[in-house]
Design an enzyme around this catalytic site. Structure first.
Site, PDB file in Angstrom:
ATOM      1  N   ASP A  64       0.631  -1.369   0.087  1.00 27.26           N
ATOM      2  CA  ASP A  64       0.006  -0.164  -0.080  1.00 27.26           C
ATOM      3  C   ASP A  64       0.712   1.438  -0.174  1.00 27.26           C
ATOM      4  O   ASP A  64       0.351   2.250  -0.410  1.00 27.26           O
ATOM      5  CB  ASP A  64      -0.862  -0.072   1.228  1.00 27.26           C
ATOM      6  CG  ASP A  64      -0.166  -0.200   2.490  1.00 27.26           C
ATOM      7  OD1 ASP A  64       0.971  -0.261   2.579  1.00 27.26           O
ATOM      8  OD2 ASP A  64      -0.737  -0.086   3.502  1.00 27.26           O
ATOM      9  N   HIS A  65       1.976   1.194   0.418  1.00 28.98           N
ATOM     10  CA  HIS A  65       2.936   2.449   0.688  1.00 28.98           C
ATOM     11  C   HIS A  65       3.431   2.742  -0.995  1.00 28.98           C
ATOM     12  O   HIS A  65       3.508   4.017  -1.292  1.00 28.98           O
ATOM     13  CB  HIS A  65       4.046   2.305   1.557  1.00 28.98           C
ATOM     14  CG  HIS A  65       3.554   2.366   2.892  1.00 28.98           C
ATOM     15  ND1 HIS A  65       2.332   1.419   3.535  1.00 28.98           N
ATOM     16  CD2 HIS A  65       3.913   3.183   4.003  1.00 28.98           C
ATOM     17  CE1 HIS A  65       2.484   2.019   4.779  1.00 28.98           C
ATOM     18  NE2 HIS A  65       3.118   2.805   5.024  1.00 28.98           N
ATOM     19  N   ASP A 119       4.271  -1.036  11.313  1.00 30.54           N
ATOM     20  CA  ASP A 119       3.782   0.229  11.041  1.00 30.54           C
ATOM     21  C   ASP A 119       3.356   0.542  12.272  1.00 30.54           C
ATOM     22  O   ASP A 119       2.710   0.137  13.000  1.00 30.54           O
ATOM     23  CB  ASP A 119       2.817   0.052  10.099  1.00 30.54           C
ATOM     24  CG  ASP A 119       2.397   1.376   9.395  1.00 30.54           C
ATOM     25  OD1 ASP A 119       2.909   1.731   8.261  1.00 30.54           O
ATOM     26  OD2 ASP A 119       1.757   2.209  10.033  1.00 30.54           O
ATOM     27  N   ARG A 379      -0.167  12.777  10.228  1.00 32.36           N
ATOM     28  CA  ARG A 379       1.347  13.398  10.512  1.00 32.36           C
ATOM     29  C   ARG A 379       1.367  14.495   9.591  1.00 32.36           C
ATOM     30  O   ARG A 379       1.241  14.496   8.254  1.00 32.36           O
ATOM     31  CB  ARG A 379       2.401  12.329  10.152  1.00 32.36           C
ATOM     32  CG  ARG A 379       2.228  11.385  11.211  1.00 32.36           C
ATOM     33  CD  ARG A 379       3.388  10.079  11.076  1.00 32.36           C
ATOM     34  NE  ARG A 379       3.229   9.473  12.315  1.00 32.36           N
ATOM     35  CZ  ARG A 379       3.522   8.138  12.200  1.00 32.36           C
ATOM     36  NH1 ARG A 379       4.356   7.718  11.610  1.00 32.36           N
ATOM     37  NH2 ARG A 379       3.562   7.648  13.504  1.00 32.36           N
ATOM     38  N   SER A 533       7.331   7.257  12.957  1.00 39.34           N
ATOM     39  CA  SER A 533       6.830   5.909  12.344  1.00 39.34           C
ATOM     40  C   SER A 533       7.939   4.855  12.994  1.00 39.34           C
ATOM     41  O   SER A 533       8.694   4.927  13.733  1.00 39.34           O
ATOM     42  CB  SER A 533       7.463   6.003  10.841  1.00 39.34           C
ATOM     43  OG  SER A 533       8.543   5.294  10.645  1.00 39.34           O
TER      44      SER A 533
HETATM   45  C1  MIC Z   1       4.179   6.390   8.242  1.00 36.29           C
HETATM   46  O1  MIC Z   1       3.135   6.752   8.185  1.00 36.29           O
HETATM   47  O2  MIC Z   1       5.403   7.141   8.813  1.00 36.29           O
HETATM   48  C2  MIC Z   1       4.547   5.155   7.892  1.00 36.29           C
HETATM   49  C3  MIC Z   1       5.160   5.257   6.508  1.00 36.29           C
HETATM   50  O3  MIC Z   1       3.652   4.467   7.490  1.00 36.29           O
HETATM   51  C4  MIC Z   1       5.512   4.529   8.787  1.00 36.29           C
HETATM   52  C5  MIC Z   1       6.117   3.166   7.970  1.00 36.29           C
HETATM   53  C6  MIC Z   1       7.193   3.292   7.180  1.00 36.29           C
HETATM   54  O4  MIC Z   1       8.069   4.268   7.583  1.00 36.29           O
HETATM   55  O5  MIC Z   1       7.583   2.569   6.045  1.00 36.29           O
HETATM   56  C7  MIC Z   1       4.978   4.179  10.118  1.00 36.29           C
HETATM   57  O6  MIC Z   1       3.919   4.601  10.377  1.00 36.29           O
HETATM   58  O7  MIC Z   1       5.467   3.217  10.881  1.00 36.29           O
HETATM   59 FE1  SF4 Z   2       0.308   5.118   4.975  1.00 39.17          FE
HETATM   60 FE2  SF4 Z   2       1.607   5.686   7.352  1.00 39.17          FE
HETATM   61 FE3  SF4 Z   2      -0.001   7.393   5.891  1.00 39.17          FE
HETATM   62 FE4  SF4 Z   2      -0.944   5.601   7.403  1.00 39.17          FE
HETATM   63  S1  SF4 Z   2       0.225   6.987   8.273  1.00 39.17           S
HETATM   64  S2  SF4 Z   2      -1.709   6.150   5.049  1.00 39.17           S
HETATM   65  S3  SF4 Z   2       0.281   3.728   6.828  1.00 39.17           S
HETATM   66  S4  SF4 Z   2       2.110   6.357   5.312  1.00 39.17           S
END
Ligand code: MIC
Ligand code: SF4
Length: 644
Positions: A64-65, A119, A379, A533
């Site tokens: 999904d990323h 995650d 975030r 993360s």
């Molecule tokens: C995020 O929201 O920062 C991520 C990308 O989902 C990360 C995971 C990652 O760095 O691959 C997370 O939340 O752990």
């Molecule tokens: Fe994806 Fe992390 Fe964003 Fe959630 S917070 S949508 S898991 S990148």
């Protein structure tokens, strides 16, 4: 004495330790999830551990990323994950099936069970009463192999919700208020439990928005009881068998409590560049907006999307605004399409994205220079959108949708009556994008593309740890500072040597060069270092550059565990004023390191000499005896291989 919801689940899953806050416990993990940007590393580590088939009740790998295939890297990693999971007993959620947390709560989460995910937003499943915890890939790999998950027993924090949300106030506003009260470090070492008569009005997707963004508090996890609302949700997902009732005992004891009157809540907004920089929307209303992004694992449920569609219906997005919408899952997308809501979105001028993380992790849709971007994400860390000069604000889907039409940040309370959206009695079920593991694992060949490079493995702790202070950072340094992720870097999550050249560059563009020229060294940081993360790359990239220790005022939970797992010493100033006495490039020495680390686990301070200034100061290394052994071995993989 009665138990809280999470104490009950922990008690049932306890393998070792006593449930005294702060002391190390280990628990049995029922389910695991990975996503692709942490998953490649987790499966490489799982292969290194050498267990042929996963030993969990259920393990799912999501893609999904990394879904912008601008080169071969993403597609190669997808193929690796698809084949490695097929061989080892893991379900594979194909790209297009949706964001891991949204799909997991819809299709797999089970109240009362434990879930460990690579995650940080894994706590989303706390919305249905699951003990769902985010961790580094190596911890998840160990759990897939049947090993216990170790964590410090958390304190219990209750958020008591009374009354009912006023029109236009939403679940997002609840968690934004909690963030305003507790801050981004207020949840460290705690589990946040929700209770009160207000719960009965909160649907599962609303609860999931709250538990999802509880990650921003630094909390171990967040959880709601499993009640009749949960039962209805699981029934509508065709999974009523998964339901059990679960709530805190009347006489459960909490270490802290917060009261929130839902009827008094108004739409809130988190200003740049921290999720706890929260004010009322009215304080910034009228600010021109360049971009609106609706989606992410926080606000991409069917309910969220239907609200947005109802607001957009018959309107046109403001000419100066780019509106993008990413539904959270194939289920959500399908139902939006079937009921015509998708047509309303497209009709208003929304740009529809595939159901994936997308803009939330900077995978496309980076805003223009100096832009104001309004997002429903969790975030808004500096530079995370891919445009360092942009100002990213976090809001509810309602605020996002009305602002996209108005062209300025808008308090929806001035917009008229809110749309009335109800939970559907039945969701559309079609799990055809979840590939089952092979019946004959020996027939499966794991496919590894050229982007997969060996990851660094530390060596045993030397007698003296010595190095220069490569950088001195402030408070709240996020993993997005330590190991930035965006459309240019995310494709290299299985190539740590490549990523290392970008380590800490948002804070100090020269960091990788300095580290290389000095043969590695030491990082000094402020409080809550490593928040955000679960990415292990924030420990692996420094390791690749020879970082031996990180000395801070305090650490975020997952990052500290990742440092330990990779054999990097996590130290905190015993007297925080010693932080002021270190200058960049000061040479530091930790003499008798193995002995000091062994004693640190028993509570003794760790002495550090500042060779440049000819002074000494004390730090603490807040670890268990098991973690001390891991550090002595040079990381968890070495420790495991040594047969510990
Ligand atoms: C995020 O929201 O920062 C991520 C990308 O989902 C990360 C995971 C990652 O760095 O691959 C997370 O939340 O752990
Ligand atoms: Fe994806 Fe992390 Fe964003 Fe959630 S917070 S949508 S898991 S990148």
């Amino acid at each position: 004495m009665g138990l809280t919801i999470s104490q009950k689940i922990i008690k049932e899953h306890l393998i070792s330790g006593t449930m005294t806050p702060g002391s190390e416990i280990s628990i049995r993990i029922d389910q695991t999830l990975t996503q692709d940007s942490t998953g490649t590393m987790a499966y490489l580590q799982f292969e290194a551990i050498g267990v042929p088939q996963v030993k969990t009740k259920l393990s799912v790998a999501y893609i999904d990323h990394n879904t912008i295939q601008s080169g071969f890297e993403n597609a190669d990693d997808h193929k690796y994950i698809q084949t490695v999971t097929k061989k080892h007993g893991i379900r594979f959620s194909r790209p297009g099936n949706g964001v891991c947390h949204q799909v997991h709560i819809e299709r797999f989460g089970i109240p009362g069970q434990t879930l460990l995910g690579s995650d940080s937003h894994t706590p989303t499943c706390g919305g249905i009463g699951m003990l769902a915890i985010g961790a580094g890939g190596l911890d998840v790999a160990v759990a897939m192999g049947g090993g216990p998950y170790f964590l410090p027993m958390p304190k219990m924090l209750r958020v008591n919700l009374t009354g009912r949300l006023a029109p236009w106030a939403s679940a997002k506003d609840i968690i934004l208020l909690v963030l305003q009260i507790l801050t981004v470090k207020g949840g460290v070492g705690k589990i946040v439990e929700y209770s009160g008569d207000g719960l009965r009005y909160l649907t599962v997707p609303e609860r999931a928005t709250i538990t999802n963004m509880g990650a921003e508090l630094g909390a171990t996890t967040s959880i709601f009881p499993s009640d009749s609302v949960t039962k209805d949700f699981l029934l509508a997902q065709g999974r009523e068998d998964a339901w059990i009732p679960l709530s805190a005992d009347e006489d459960a004891v909490y270490d802290e409590q917060i009261e929130i009157d839902l009827s008094a809540l108004k739409p809130m907004i988190a200003k740049p560049h921290m999720p706890d920089n929260v004010v009322r929307v009215t304080e910034v209303a009228g600010t021109p907006v360049d971009q609106v992004c609706i989606g992410s694992c926080t606000n991409s449920s069917l309910m969220d999307m239907l609200k947005v569609a109802a607001i957009l219906k018959g309107k046109t997005v403001h000419p100066d605004v780019s509106l993008v919408i990413a539904p959270g899952s194939k289920q959500v997308f399908t139902m939006l399409s079937d009921c015509g809501a998708l047509t309303d979105m497209i009709g208003a001028g929304a740009r529809i994205l595939e159901c994936a993380c997308g803009p939330c992790i900077g995978m496309g849709q980076s805003p223009r220079t100096d832009a104001v971007s309004l997002r429903t994400n969790n975030r808004n860390f500096y530079a995370r959108s891919g445009t360092a000069s942009a100002s990213v604000y976090l809001v509810s889907p309602e605020v996002a949708a009305v602002s996209a039409i108005a062209g300025v940040i808008t308090d929806p309370i001035e917009w008229g009556a809110p749309p009335e959206i109800h939970m559907p009695p039945a969701f559309t079920l079609n799990d055809n994008l979840v590939v089952l593991p092979a019946e004959n694992p020996d027939d499966v060949t794991v496919v590894r593309g050229p982007n997969i490079k060996p990851f660094p493995i530390n060596t045993a702790l030397p007698t003296e740890v010595r190095g220069k202070t490569l950088v001195k950072l402030g408070d709240n340094i996020t993993t997005d500072h330590i190991m930035p992720s965006n459309a240019k870097l995310l494709p290299y999550r299985s190539n740590v040597p490549y990523l290392a050249d970008y380590c800490l560059t948002p804070s100090d563009p020269d960091f990788p060069r300095k580290a290389k020229e000095n043969g590695g060294g030491i990082i000094v940081g402020g409080s809550n270092y490593g928040q955000g993360s679960s990415r292990e790359h924030a420990a692996l990239a420094p390791l690749q550059l020879g970082v031996k220790a990180v000395i801070t005022v305090s650490f975020a939970r997952i990052h500290m565990a990742n440092l330990i797992n990779n054999g990097i010493l996590p130290l905190t100033f015993l007297d925080p004023s010693d932080y002021d006495k270190i200058d960049p490039m000061d040479e530091l020495s930790i003499p008798n390191a193995p002995e000091q680390i062994r004693s640190a686990a028993l509570g003794a301070p760790v002495l550090i000499h500042n060779l440049t200034k000819d002074t000494s100061f004390q730090t603490s290394c807040p670890i268990s005896e098991r973690q001390a052994k891991i550090l002595l071995s040079g990381g968890l993989l070495n420790f495991t291989r040594e047969g510990a």
